[in-house]
Design a protein around this motif. Structure first.
Motif, short mmCIF file in Angstrom:
data_model
loop_
_atom_site.label_atom_id
_atom_site.label_comp_id
_atom_site.label_asym_id
_atom_site.label_seq_id
_atom_site.Cartn_x
_atom_site.Cartn_y
_atom_site.Cartn_z
N UNK A 152 0.68 -1.18 0.01
CA UNK A 152 0.11 0.10 0.04
C UNK A 152 0.81 1.24 -0.05
N UNK A 153 0.43 2.26 -0.77
CA UNK A 153 1.17 3.52 -0.97
C UNK A 153 1.35 4.28 0.46
N UNK A 154 2.57 4.74 0.73
CA UNK A 154 2.53 5.43 1.91
C UNK A 154 2.82 7.01 1.58
N UNK A 155 2.45 7.91 2.51
CA UNK A 155 2.50 9.23 2.38
C UNK A 155 1.63 9.95 3.38
N UNK A 188 8.24 9.21 1.38
CA UNK A 188 7.15 8.71 0.65
C UNK A 188 6.09 9.93 -0.01
#
Lengths: 204, 204, 204, 204
Positions: free
Chosen positions: A178-181, A198
């Motif tokens: 899953x994308x991090x940010x 990220x």
């Protein structure tokens, strides 16, 4: 031990409940009307017969007309090329609420703790391995690791990658994270370096 | 009003400080050794002469050998094709700590609140517009909106996009937003739908 | 280290302030108008000359017409038969706000920690002993121990009782402790046993 | 609505439980062993038959050998000249834990809110009045108002005083309030004026 104390002991085993709140729960039961008490007791006694584990994704679902598989797994419009692996049922609820994902799921049943991995047998690793091997022959193209962003979550991700390595290599199945940010409400000033990194990488 | 009360009033104006803590600060000053009191007073009195606003990015920096520009703006190895716009100085500190970004910055000096935009004059919108117009003639290729993930941050982003629209369109400068997704420590179960959505979009 | 960093270091020594807030304070100073900066610096530099320690109760007070003693100690309508010993100046403020006490005070300057009593020399134990011996010859009849209700406060109370034992015995001076019981907002259900016990003892 | 959803609804009515935790409770039930599920359901269904309200003090107590009165009311060594009136059962637990009180109790069943007194009928005011009239003929000498220290608690105290006025006047029964003062952990500096006032009045 009186019945009342026994009841309190059961409530103390409820997740997140201490001795004091368990007692309040017991007092709460005493204030319920008779028909409600009877129905609540009956629901608890029979809930196992009306809820089953889906033999495909292993989440709990209410049994309806003796159908074995859950609504998501039965839904033919879901994208069978994607499989998201999560720790527990409530993670699926959160993802479904976001209305963003149309693939299938698999409930692993727990995490692989970084420091103490002896509980790995309680997880559905073997089951997952078989399932992925089977689906790989069909249309599975991407496995999404849907774990929390903490050491245990990352360790579980590594475990899954090793566990499925042979199959994913052989069938060229992609494993994604899953994308991090920045999360909703994040303030740049208070964000940790990994999150900021990220956020810059995933800028768009 | 006594000198002591006047001093407390000054401390009450410090960010995040109430009456009680302001009083504690005043008592703290009374416990300092004489040389420390003198040095602290002198530092406060002269800080404006040793710290200046960088005429390029508008962050505060310590003046050294009468050099006008800050260390980041002077650093020739920084990538001048990228400009990140932030609300305040401390955002730059957080980004620099993450060691992930090698471009330049611009400190806007505040947010454009969603509900009350009359303070827009206090921001450095006009200055930014000129700066971007100038840099656009050189090598500026991307403007990164480095604002917090909340309504005011999003509103400020929209304001900047409108403000710079002519220049960015004419010179084909890209405007990007920091990536959103799961932050360090995020648990899927408690994440909001917008964050989960971005976590799926930005999966990799 | 730059002047700016030095200033931040001073703010980090302020009670309850960490590195991040210290930095915010330094930025705050940069935003002040010139006359304010000058006045704040001057107040800090000279506060020691306008505030003195009362030679009788040892609390800080603003000097006015070179009068040595504080307003409370000078006030002839205060009841000199009572002396309340407190840890610090702000305790006196809290008691005076309650408008309930008309005696005199003594600021001990700290607590005697239960586990680590080596800092006892920093307290004004010797001074207190002399003062009580002197007042005992006059009209002192009651010493009130005005310490917080926690292990250190109780330990400090025992220390004072031993320290003054000879004098209080010889002159039949009573030593009293502040009354314990339910505080404003206390709920019986959540009160500890010691507090409930005192609430029953002190019922009226 | 499925059985699972119905069960969640019941858990949502538990004191202090929201939708998310209610769901976790339901999942928890699914993980219990069969004998535990059966016993828990049975305990809930029958708790009313094993717990009764004591016809004297009105607290809940486990029925044992068909004895009507609770252990405290049956205990002949308790001091029948004292009656403490409390809001609810758990207040009695807290007082008993403190081991400081040897009299009897009466559970009023709620507070008289300062702003909205229409729920007064749900309280056992009438029952209390009769009980006190009866006991007054015997050995009742003191009624202790054991309510929380907040506006509703004080209002409830006033209500009880008016309700019992005739009887207490006629039989010279004293009505007392729990003592107020510093609670365990209280720091003088942060205590409110009312608490400090009582701490000075109740000093000893």
């Amino acid at each position: 031990m009186t019945s009342f104390d026994k009841l309190i002991k059961y409530f103390e085993r409820f997740p997140g409940i201490g001795a004091r709140q368990a007692k309040r729960f017991a007092f709460h039961i005493l204030t319920l009307e008779e028909p409600d008490v009877v129905e609540l007791a009956e629901l608890i006694r029979t809930i196992n017969t009306s809820v089953a584990t889906c033999p495909s994704c292993y989440r709990f679902h209410s049994i309806y007309n003796d159908v074995l598989h859950c609504q998501i797994c039965r839904n033919e419009s879901r994208d069978r090329s994607k499989l998201t692996i999560v720790e527990r049922d409530t993670d699926i609820d959160a993802i479904e609420r976001s209305g963003t994902y149309n693939g299938l799921y698999f409930v692993l049943g727990g995490m692989v703790p970084l420091l103490d991995s002896h509980d790995i047998k309680k997880l559905r690793g073997g089951t997952l391995k078989h399932l992925v091997a089977e689906r790989a022959e069909q249309d599975l193209a991407e496995i999404i690791l849907g774990f929390s962003i903490n050491p245990d979550g990352e360790n579980t991700g590594r475990y899954i990658e090793m566990l499925l390595k042979d199959t994913t290599t052989k069938h060229a199945i992609t494993i994604t994270h899953l994308g991090r940010g920045l999360s909703t409400g994040s303030e740049l000033e208070y964000a940790d370096s990994e999150t900021i990194k990220n956020a810059f990488i995933n800028r768009s």
